[in-house]
Motif scaffolding. Sequence first.
Motif: not given
Length: 201
Positions: A154-158, A172-188
């Motif tokens: 939500n913060l990233a979107v804001i 987004l970097n914090k999101m990647q730490v939580i879910e390292p294999n999330n391809s949406d996060v990598k793309y973003n």
Amino acid sequence: GFYAPASLNRQLASLYITGNRKVDATFQLEQLIQKMPDDVEARHRYAKLLSSNNDVNAALHQLEPAVSIPAISKKEKSIKSDALFTLGKLQEQQGSKKQALSNYQEAIALNPKNYDAILAAGILMAGNGNLNEAEKLLLKAELVFTSNFILENNLAVIYLTSRNYSKALEHLNKMQVIEPNNSDVKYNIIMTRFALGYQHD
């Protein structure tokens, strides 16, 4: 028949909840609420049991009168704040987001440290497009929920919405730490880095 005082009903209910004995806990709480209809905590506990059995309407029926009982002491305010948070969550499940938000806000007013309500209100406000208020609430919640994917999202979107790419990237970097294999996060992350580089040229 054996007459149990309210204090014993309360104690037994608590033990049965801890032991996951829902039927026994339900019986004790029903007894307790009959004797003490203004006991917000008992109604809240009963509502949580009911909603865990997917009986949302019965849970609402317990919580709605409970949250209209005035809270005076700090302890009462904290108990009522928790009940308002649960009520908001149930209303959100039923699609009543406006009502839910108003209950989260009342919960926060009664107990400014109710971080569950702060997080829930922040997420609803972000969804409403009330970004400034949402940002304040979510940053406050982040102090407690240090690795919450939905919160960071939500913060990233804001920050993306307001074109604050460096802040967006941070979350987004914090999101990647939580879910390292999330391809949406990598793309973003790639797209945001690109936008950031573009901004600085």
